[in-house]
Design an enzyme around this catalytic site. Structure first.
Site, PDB file in Angstrom:
ATOM      1  CE1 TYR A  59      70.519  22.013 -63.279  1.00  0.00           C
ATOM      2  CE2 TYR A  59      70.842  22.085 -60.915  1.00  0.00           C
ATOM      3  CZ  TYR A  59      71.068  22.606 -62.163  1.00  0.00           C
ATOM      4  OH  TYR A  59      71.842  23.709 -62.307  1.00  0.00           O
ATOM      5  CD  GLU A  61      71.885  18.662 -65.571  1.00  0.00           C
ATOM      6  OE1 GLU A  61      71.011  18.302 -64.767  1.00  0.00           O
ATOM      7  OE2 GLU A  61      72.829  19.427 -65.287  1.00  0.00           O
ATOM      8  CG  ASP A 205      64.641  31.759 -86.701  1.00  0.00           C
ATOM      9  OD1 ASP A 205      63.543  31.662 -86.119  1.00  0.00           O
ATOM     10  OD2 ASP A 205      65.573  32.478 -86.279  1.00  0.00           O
ATOM     11  CB  THR A 231      60.839  32.052 -79.758  1.00  0.00           C
ATOM     12  OG1 THR A 231      60.120  32.806 -80.746  1.00  0.00           O
ATOM     13  CG2 THR A 231      62.306  32.417 -79.814  1.00  0.00           C
ATOM     14  CE  LYS A 234      60.479  36.595 -81.554  1.00  0.00           C
ATOM     15  NZ  LYS A 234      61.394  35.489 -81.210  1.00  0.00           N
ATOM     16  NE  ARG A 240      60.425  36.753 -72.732  1.00  0.00           N
ATOM     17  CZ  ARG A 240      60.346  37.452 -73.875  1.00  0.00           C
ATOM     18  NH1 ARG A 240      61.334  37.387 -74.748  1.00  0.00           N
ATOM     19  NH2 ARG A 240      59.309  38.215 -74.131  1.00  0.00           N
TER      20      ARG A 240
END
Ligand code: DSN
Length: 421
Positions: A59, A61, A205, A231, A234, A240
């Site tokens: 973790y 954060e 985008d 992203t 692609k 991903r």
């Protein structure tokens, strides 16, 4: 060794044979089919190694040097490297590499500068936009007052004067440039001019074209945009995941929007894999890759047009194309299905002003990012156009599909994939 520890060290095949077999099946499918889904690609083995690493146990954060957990000395270095590489690759003031997905990245950009009820001007989904650009069933459609622009009926390209008119009329807080099914270059400078005229923020985008931008074969939106979202899986060919770039003045607000605003702990395997993806995209080979993606798209598009297919907007400038199947008398749904039987994977897609419903459609979307990664070139694009034409011109001919399937198997075998897996 305790029972617990034995299981800890056991390989997947002895823990969950059912899932292992399905992953093997998927590997076999990827190896033996031709991947033409414009948003998909094959990520390097190194990226997949990171995605399956011990980073999944941690973790973290917060942001580097301001983490809410102990033991972050390695993962915060990884995050710093990912941030620096993203900034260098795209020439950005600031990068946030934590967003889990493209939709979350868009959400982060919107939430940073918009309040519910504000106006969002973006491209409609059925003309090539994206769900998170204001579709009524998406958070963006329910939170904001959405005004959509589309493409011109004749040219099937964005009419920037019309975007400017809509902007003047609706005074949006945010204008979105970017699409998931638009085969032409985007004029980011023009979008920014429109945004500046009315004092709107420009969110670009670039998810589909990020790899082309990195390779220098598409204009870079970073300097023209207040925010750039993307992203990484692609054309950029990474894991991903997603990221957001922004002007320095929005850095603190954007980071607070991502965490704690939208997300909790970042997916550290993805953050590390993004770092490697950015590094790979800065290498000379990636420039060559981007050039070949566009060259292959152009070759496939021309070959399909020579075989009588109508392409939306008359061609392509990037990695994708939209085929209007109406001249063949079949729908996108049927086209996707019969090409699938022949070993070619694609997706049905609405074409602008499509008379069919989104689950049926009149079009197919093809992209060349994955076949180019596999090493294919213009010669194979001609062979693919022949195969596509053979299948789509004879939708009732199952023998023909079997014959094409054999050709596709041969073509796939000539371009092996993930041999070391
Ligand atoms: N689903 C992606 C695509 O296929 O374009 C967009 O998120």
């Amino acid at each position: 060794m305790s029972f617990f520890n034995e299981n800890m060290e056991a390989p997947l095949e002895s823990v969950d044979g059912e899932i292992r077999a399905l992953i093997e099946g998927e590997l076999g499918r990827q190896r033996t089919h031709i991947e033409l889904i414009a948003s998909e690609n094959f990520t390097p083995r190194a990226v997949m190694e990171i995605m399956g690493s011990v980073l999944t146990n941690k973790y973290a954060e917060g942001y580097p040097h301001k983490k809410y957990y102990g033991g972050c000395e390695y993962v915060e270095k990884i995050e710093e490297i990912a941030i620096e590489r993203a900034k260098r690759l795209f020439g950005a003031d600031h990068a946030n590499v934590q967003p889990h997905s493209g939709s979350t990245a868009n959400q982060a950009a919107y939430f940073t500068v918009m309040k519910p009820g504000d106006t969002l001007l973006a491209m409609r989904l059925d003309h090539g936009g994206h769900l998170s650009h204001g579709h009524p069933l998406n958070f963006s459609g329910s939170l904001y007052n959405v005004v959509s622009y589309g493409v011109n009926r004749e040219s099937e390209t964005i009419d920037y004067d019309d975007v400017a008119r809509l902007a003047r009329e609706s005074r949006p807080k945010v204008i979105v440039a970017g699409a998931s099914a638009y085969p032409r270059k985007l004029d980011f400078a023009r979008f920014r001019e429109i945004a500046d005229e009315i004092g709107a923020f420009l969110v670009t985008d670039m998810a589909h074209i990020a790899g082309l931008v990195a390779a220098g074969v598409h204009d870079n939106p970073t300097k023209c945009s207040h925010f750039v979202t993307s992203t990484t899986h692609k054309t950029l060919r990474g894991p991903r995941g997603a990221f957001v770039l922004c002007e320095g003045r929005f850095a603190g607000d954007l980071d607070r929007t991502v965490f704690p605003g939208i997300q909790g702990g970042p997916l550290l395997p993805a953050v590390a894999a993004k770092a490697t993806c950015f590094d790979l995209a800065m290498r000379p080979e990636f420039k060559e890759y981007g050039r070949k993606v566009v060259e292959n798209a152009s070759a496939l598009c021309s070959a399909l047009m020579e075989r009588g297919f109508r392409m939306v907007s008359g061609g392509t400038d990037n990695h994708l194309m939209l085929v209007d199947l109406r001249s063949k008398g079949i729908t996108g749904k049927l086209g996707e299905s019969i090409l699938g039987e022949a070993g070619i994977t694609s997706n049905k897609n609405t074409i602008p002003f499509d008379p069919e419903k989104p689950m049926i459609t009149s079009g197919l979307r093809f992209g060349t990012a994955a076949v180019t990664t596999r090493g294919m070139g213009p010669e194979q694009m001609t062979a693919l156009a022949d195969a596509i034409d053979d299948v789509l011109s004879a939708p009732d001919d199952t023998d023909k599909r079997r014959e094409v399937r054999a050709r596709i198997a041969e073509l796939s075998a000539a371009f092996p994939l993930y041999e070391s897996l």
